[in-house]
Design an enzyme around this catalytic site. Sequence first.
Site, short mmCIF file in Angstrom:
data_model
loop_
_atom_site.label_atom_id
_atom_site.label_comp_id
_atom_site.label_asym_id
_atom_site.label_seq_id
_atom_site.Cartn_x
_atom_site.Cartn_y
_atom_site.Cartn_z
CG ASP A 199 9.71 55.80 66.04
OD1 ASP A 199 10.87 55.46 66.40
OD2 ASP A 199 9.44 56.95 65.65
CB CYS A 258 10.47 58.19 68.80
SG CYS A 258 10.49 59.82 69.60
CB THR A 304 13.67 63.70 69.18
OG1 THR A 304 12.24 63.55 69.19
CG2 THR A 304 14.13 64.17 67.81
CG HIS A 354 13.20 66.33 91.96
ND1 HIS A 354 13.81 67.54 91.73
CD2 HIS A 354 13.87 65.77 93.00
CE1 HIS A 354 14.80 67.71 92.61
NE2 HIS A 354 14.86 66.64 93.38
CG HIS A 381 10.11 66.25 95.07
ND1 HIS A 381 10.37 67.34 94.29
CD2 HIS A 381 11.20 66.08 95.87
CE1 HIS A 381 11.57 67.82 94.58
NE2 HIS A 381 12.08 67.07 95.55
C1 RB5 Z 1 10.37 59.53 62.84
O1 RB5 Z 1 11.01 59.89 61.65
C2 RB5 Z 1 10.57 60.62 63.88
O2 RB5 Z 1 9.83 61.75 63.56
C3 RB5 Z 1 10.19 60.11 65.25
O3 RB5 Z 1 10.97 59.00 65.55
C4 RB5 Z 1 10.38 61.05 66.42
O4 RB5 Z 1 11.65 61.61 66.44
C5 RB5 Z 1 9.32 62.01 66.69
O5 RB5 Z 1 9.33 62.72 67.71
#
Ligand code: RB5
Length: 146
Positions: free
Chosen positions: A11, A68, A70, A101, A136
Amino acid sequence: MTLSTILLASDHAGVDLKTALVNALEERKLEPIDLGTHDHQSVDYPDMADKLAHELISGKAPRGLLICGTGIGIGIAANRHPGVRAATCHDVTTARLARAHNDANVLCLGARVTGVQVALDCLDAFLETDFAGGRHQRRVDKLGAI
Ligand code: RB5
């Protein structure tokens, strides 16, 4: 479909890290396929996960990388697709064990929590580690049956 081909998507939060990793893969003479996004305009991570999952399942490449903010949301979305085993990783050990695994076929990274060098080390470990099989395999088979 060769192991050197890898699908990438992110993203807007992950686009800069994705660009850095695409460049690194090209330097390693691998074949990244960049599915976007290509700028900082806001897009929804489920859409990007969807795009990559469809290409992966259709056989375009054996492995994928999703980014993304996180690595969590895009991983949740990817794992809704049968046949996708997406692992959100933060270090070399999780990336290596996700392959050994869990036979993970998609690595998820978080651009807001993981620096470029660690991300690259994770990607190297993910691409270089084989699935260990054995006990596994039984567990991964059970994942497929859920
Ligand atoms: C976008 O702002 C953020 O929410 C997205 O990149 C991500 O971290 C969601 O899990």
